[in-house]
Design a protein around this motif. Sequence first.
Motif, PDB file in Angstrom:
ATOM      1  N   VAL A 171      26.026  74.816 -43.056  1.00  0.00           N
ATOM      2  CA  VAL A 171      25.362  74.635 -44.339  1.00  0.00           C
ATOM      3  C   VAL A 171      25.223  73.134 -44.567  1.00  0.00           C
ATOM      4  O   VAL A 171      26.157  72.385 -44.295  1.00  0.00           O
ATOM      5  CB  VAL A 171      26.197  75.267 -45.478  1.00  0.00           C
ATOM      6  CG1 VAL A 171      25.543  75.010 -46.829  1.00  0.00           C
ATOM      7  CG2 VAL A 171      26.379  76.762 -45.251  1.00  0.00           C
ATOM      8  N   THR A 172      24.029  72.728 -45.012  1.00  0.00           N
ATOM      9  CA  THR A 172      23.880  71.318 -45.386  1.00  0.00           C
ATOM     10  C   THR A 172      23.566  71.227 -46.860  1.00  0.00           C
ATOM     11  O   THR A 172      23.078  72.186 -47.475  1.00  0.00           O
ATOM     12  CB  THR A 172      22.721  70.628 -44.633  1.00  0.00           C
ATOM     13  OG1 THR A 172      21.532  71.397 -44.852  1.00  0.00           O
ATOM     14  CG2 THR A 172      23.008  70.509 -43.157  1.00  0.00           C
ATOM     15  N   GLY A 173      23.817  70.060 -47.445  1.00  0.00           N
ATOM     16  CA  GLY A 173      23.460  69.792 -48.826  1.00  0.00           C
ATOM     17  C   GLY A 173      22.050  69.240 -48.894  1.00  0.00           C
ATOM     18  O   GLY A 173      21.374  69.084 -47.875  1.00  0.00           O
ATOM     19  N   PRO A 253      18.858  78.467 -58.765  1.00  0.00           N
ATOM     20  CA  PRO A 253      18.154  79.387 -59.668  1.00  0.00           C
ATOM     21  C   PRO A 253      16.924  78.730 -60.302  1.00  0.00           C
ATOM     22  O   PRO A 253      15.970  79.405 -60.660  1.00  0.00           O
ATOM     23  CB  PRO A 253      19.190  79.756 -60.728  1.00  0.00           C
ATOM     24  CG  PRO A 253      20.390  78.900 -60.484  1.00  0.00           C
ATOM     25  CD  PRO A 253      20.264  78.252 -59.140  1.00  0.00           C
ATOM     26  N   ASN A 254      16.922  77.390 -60.415  1.00  0.00           N
ATOM     27  CA  ASN A 254      15.775  76.718 -61.020  1.00  0.00           C
ATOM     28  C   ASN A 254      14.771  76.270 -59.976  1.00  0.00           C
ATOM     29  O   ASN A 254      13.844  75.528 -60.281  1.00  0.00           O
ATOM     30  CB  ASN A 254      16.231  75.500 -61.818  1.00  0.00           C
ATOM     31  CG  ASN A 254      17.275  75.869 -62.849  1.00  0.00           C
ATOM     32  OD1 ASN A 254      17.194  76.935 -63.459  1.00  0.00           O
ATOM     33  ND2 ASN A 254      18.267  75.011 -63.005  1.00  0.00           N
ATOM     34  N   GLY A 255      14.979  76.709 -58.729  1.00  0.00           N
ATOM     35  CA  GLY A 255      14.039  76.336 -57.679  1.00  0.00           C
ATOM     36  C   GLY A 255      14.348  74.984 -57.075  1.00  0.00           C
ATOM     37  O   GLY A 255      13.584  74.476 -56.262  1.00  0.00           O
ATOM     38  N   ASP A 256      15.482  74.371 -57.454  1.00  0.00           N
ATOM     39  CA  ASP A 256      15.793  73.066 -56.871  1.00  0.00           C
ATOM     40  C   ASP A 256      16.381  73.253 -55.474  1.00  0.00           C
ATOM     41  O   ASP A 256      17.128  74.180 -55.219  1.00  0.00           O
ATOM     42  CB  ASP A 256      16.746  72.259 -57.765  1.00  0.00           C
ATOM     43  CG  ASP A 256      17.866  73.115 -58.325  1.00  0.00           C
ATOM     44  OD1 ASP A 256      17.673  74.358 -58.403  1.00  0.00           O
ATOM     45  OD2 ASP A 256      18.930  72.564 -58.653  1.00  0.00           O
ATOM     46  N   PHE A 257      16.004  72.357 -54.572  1.00  0.00           N
ATOM     47  CA  PHE A 257      16.416  72.428 -53.180  1.00  0.00           C
ATOM     48  C   PHE A 257      17.887  72.056 -53.044  1.00  0.00           C
ATOM     49  O   PHE A 257      18.328  71.027 -53.544  1.00  0.00           O
ATOM     50  CB  PHE A 257      15.547  71.455 -52.371  1.00  0.00           C
ATOM     51  CG  PHE A 257      15.908  71.361 -50.919  1.00  0.00           C
ATOM     52  CD1 PHE A 257      15.695  72.443 -50.075  1.00  0.00           C
ATOM     53  CD2 PHE A 257      16.458  70.197 -50.404  1.00  0.00           C
ATOM     54  CE1 PHE A 257      16.020  72.353 -48.722  1.00  0.00           C
ATOM     55  CE2 PHE A 257      16.787  70.099 -49.059  1.00  0.00           C
ATOM     56  CZ  PHE A 257      16.568  71.189 -48.223  1.00  0.00           C
ATOM     57  N   LEU A 258      18.646  72.922 -52.359  1.00  0.00           N
ATOM     58  CA  LEU A 258      20.088  72.681 -52.232  1.00  0.00           C
ATOM     59  C   LEU A 258      20.512  72.286 -50.823  1.00  0.00           C
ATOM     60  O   LEU A 258      21.648  71.913 -50.601  1.00  0.00           O
ATOM     61  CB  LEU A 258      20.852  73.951 -52.626  1.00  0.00           C
ATOM     62  CG  LEU A 258      20.633  74.486 -54.047  1.00  0.00           C
ATOM     63  CD1 LEU A 258      21.414  75.765 -54.248  1.00  0.00           C
ATOM     64  CD2 LEU A 258      21.058  73.432 -55.062  1.00  0.00           C
ATOM     65  N   GLY A 259      19.575  72.433 -49.863  1.00  0.00           N
ATOM     66  CA  GLY A 259      19.937  72.144 -48.473  1.00  0.00           C
ATOM     67  C   GLY A 259      19.563  73.332 -47.592  1.00  0.00           C
ATOM     68  O   GLY A 259      18.686  74.129 -47.954  1.00  0.00           O
ATOM     69  N   TYR A 260      20.239  73.444 -46.453  1.00  0.00           N
ATOM     70  CA  TYR A 260      19.911  74.512 -45.498  1.00  0.00           C
ATOM     71  C   TYR A 260      21.127  75.353 -45.170  1.00  0.00           C
ATOM     72  O   TYR A 260      22.265  74.870 -45.242  1.00  0.00           O
ATOM     73  CB  TYR A 260      19.401  73.912 -44.185  1.00  0.00           C
ATOM     74  CG  TYR A 260      17.957  73.509 -44.230  1.00  0.00           C
ATOM     75  CD1 TYR A 260      16.965  74.436 -43.938  1.00  0.00           C
ATOM     76  CD2 TYR A 260      17.584  72.219 -44.556  1.00  0.00           C
ATOM     77  CE1 TYR A 260      15.627  74.075 -43.969  1.00  0.00           C
ATOM     78  CE2 TYR A 260      16.244  71.851 -44.598  1.00  0.00           C
ATOM     79  CZ  TYR A 260      15.274  72.790 -44.299  1.00  0.00           C
ATOM     80  OH  TYR A 260      13.958  72.445 -44.348  1.00  0.00           O
TER      81      TYR A 260
END
Lengths: 480, 124
Positions: A171-173, A253-260
């Motif tokens: 998992v990446t941020g 939940p707001n569509g913001d990118f969190l990583g992979y």
Amino acid sequence: MDKRTQDCGGRRQDTDPEGFQEVQRRLNAVLDNATVAIFLMNERQQCTYMNAAAERLTGYTLEETRGRALHDVVHHTRPDGRPYPLEECPIDRAFPERNRMQGEEVFVHKDGSFYPVAFTASPIRDDSGAPVGTIIEVRGIAEEKARENALRESEERFRNMADNAPVMLWVTGADGCCTYVNRLFCDFTGQSLEDALGLGWLETIHPEDREEAKRVFLAADQRREAFQSEYRLQRADGVYRWVMDAAAPRFGPNGDFLGYIGSVIDIDERKEAEERRNLLVQELHHRVKNNLATVQSIVGFTLRNSPTMEAFSRGLTGRIAALARSHTLLTEGTRAGTRLRDIFLNELGPYDDGSRVALEGPAVALPNDAAVALSMAVHELTTNAVKYGALSNDAGRVSVTWSVEDCGDGRKILIDWVERGGPPVETPARSGFGSVLLERLLGRQLDGSTEIRFPPEGIEVRIRATLGAAAPNPYAPVTE
Amino acid sequence: MSPCMRGARILVAEDNMLVAMDLAAELEACDAEVIGPFARIGEALTAAAEHSPDGAILDVNLLDGEVTPLAEKLLAAGIPVVFCTGVALPKDLRGRYPDSPVFIKPTPPERLAEALCPLIGGAA
């Protein structure tokens, strides 16, 4: 309400009735509208005030608690049922220690149920700075705790699943740095979780593949897209294995990118099989072309050496059949190559009744090209023997003996073909096609020389050849 | 038959000896002098230096590798070359040697001889 407020003040109202009432009214509004529970205790730790929120939280009214030690009302028992002595309560330490205390505790509701709270207890001082009581703010944190527990549980469930999954996971941020790898990743690469975090995991990628893997990742990262890449990953034992890495972006939940989140599987065996198959297809393609070229040449030189159409037809079918037989040998041969013995047996076998052909020599395998060339030469020798030599009557014999000697980077092979018992031999006026073929074919292709002698008792052919390490035979059965 | 081949020294490099023999026989039938055939680049290079051929017919893949060093040496010396290949991409070869004809195997030997014929100016 008024009664409560009077108690929290402590000043007489007659000095400034108008101003005091206004202050009291405001204070009242603040306290009763506050969502945090507020308690006041005097110097004997007895409750002198609680606001509306405090009544709602505890289930008790001010009337029920006034004059009692607050601890004895709302904090007397631990969740496990044991009594909670006042001396051990951190809330009540604020007064004697003259210090603000903060923390979390579990209170007992009037109905007997327990509920978690966060508290702040601060000493109240008089004008001289001496403590005269305690103000306690308390917040019910049942919902918060439940949320926290649910989160921890979900986190644990994820880790449990991730650690038991049969694939490597990472998992990446949002910044592209690795924040997690699962146990299999650590087991496979030998990296600890700490080693892998950030950009540490890149160290396990083959140096030749690292830049490309990074490029694919950064390109996908910029577009927030899913991606797949293949590269070699170093196993804990130092061996590099081809892996496939498939990753998908994570969004909040707001569509913001969190990583992979990515999964990595070992595809080394599949990759190897793929490469082997490609090589095989290429090799097969090459062989087909080469065989057609060979057939074309056979047609060419058979035509040049045939006085009649009949002779041409006979010579051509015989040679093409010999070529086909040599290919059968290739497919039956071992991976090391085609057995020398089989090459002679293949051509001479049909003329042997058990006494006319003798084959004698150690086991030796020839590479494919050499095997085909020798097969064709043996076909010419056999055809000649059947037409004019030892196999043209009922009594003649053909004996083939060979020996192998290892030398430096290759093997030297010496083959003797000796015919006896056939009709008397005369030295031919000019070299026949068979001997030309033998000399050129074997001389060049097998890196050796051919000597043909014509004593009256029978033809003698001596073939010397040098073989490098045998090339692997792509036609050989895999289950060898 | 290609009459221009008469007396020309033609180097042949081909590792399939049956194919090589057929090609040599065709060239000899045209009264050319065959240098080779060679299955290895090394031998062919030595022979090329010794016999200064008028032209060459080269298989692209020989026993000891791609024919490139031999082809380059010959072309640099102004010796015309015809390629015959079973595997290499003809486009790639044509790009590298724009003046040399490229044939895909199997090609009849007389076609190779015919292609080389006009390139051997001196011996025609």
